[in-house]
Enzyme design. Sequence first.
Site, short mmCIF file in Angstrom:
data_model
loop_
_atom_site.label_atom_id
_atom_site.label_comp_id
_atom_site.label_asym_id
_atom_site.label_seq_id
_atom_site.Cartn_x
_atom_site.Cartn_y
_atom_site.Cartn_z
N SER A 155 -1.28 -29.95 24.96
CA SER A 155 -2.19 -29.94 23.82
C SER A 155 -1.66 -30.94 22.81
O SER A 155 -0.49 -31.34 22.87
CB SER A 155 -2.22 -28.53 23.21
OG SER A 155 -2.84 -28.51 21.93
N TYR A 168 1.82 -20.61 20.44
CA TYR A 168 1.06 -21.61 21.17
C TYR A 168 1.77 -22.97 21.11
O TYR A 168 1.94 -23.65 22.14
CB TYR A 168 -0.34 -21.71 20.56
CG TYR A 168 -1.31 -22.60 21.30
CD1 TYR A 168 -2.08 -22.10 22.35
CD2 TYR A 168 -1.47 -23.94 20.95
CE1 TYR A 168 -2.98 -22.90 23.03
CE2 TYR A 168 -2.37 -24.75 21.62
CZ TYR A 168 -3.13 -24.23 22.66
OH TYR A 168 -4.01 -25.05 23.33
#
Length: 278
Positions: A155, A168
């Site tokens: 990401s 995350y």
Amino acid sequence: MGRVEGRVAFVTGAARGQGRSHAIRLAQEGADIIAVDICSQIDSVPFPMGTPEDLAETVRQVEALDRRIVATQADTRDFGALQAALDAGVAELGRLDIVAANAGIGSFGPADELPEETWRDVVDTNLTGVWHTAKAAIPHLRAGGRGGSMILTSSAAGLMAYPNMAHYVAAKHGVVGLMRTLALELAPDMIRVNSVHPTSVNTPMIHNPATYALFAPDLSEEERTLETLTARFATMNALPIPWVEALDISNAVLFLASDEARYITGVTLPVDAGTLIA
């Protein structure tokens, strides 16, 4: 002749979103697909996850391209189940060449307030699940003797920080370390390993009330209209767009899987509309 004609790709998180898009895009270019998805809800995830019906739709769309697909409901956190699903797919389709370790989840909260379960669910899915995917795939890639390509989905949060997403961000940064280590370990076998780093992607993972609240905490629920949220998401990117499409990530995966990238390994490839420089 497709860019991955005659090859077999293993795609995790294939029921919908980026995973479905990857499976379809690779199939369009000639690959057969081994697909897995948890197809059930993880309690700490604040939005609906994929379903068996979603995975069946992925199967339908791949088969409509006249490609073969073996689809199994499996949780990447469960190595035994994941390995069995991949082994069965390879037994049916005859080989393995490409791995798209895409499965991932998201949730939100300040680091000091995250419940233990929420931290574990994200790290176990987004990092350990990627390692499980690689661990299950490596013997098949080596056995083929043809090299191969492994693409790990990280990401923009794997290369920068975001508040209220410590679990995350930590997991996605971990994917980068895993990718670089695998790239070194597998290079003698001509197995390439790279990671892709999307900005916000136009999928159900961002289009839900929990994600809207994260990125627009100053707005009331009534004020969080698609128009206001589109403008808010656009502020995160250098290019004047709010998000990219799943296909944009799939095209990057396809490139890294193809012979066009035959000497590219150990690379972190952003598909981020410039969010890393914004």
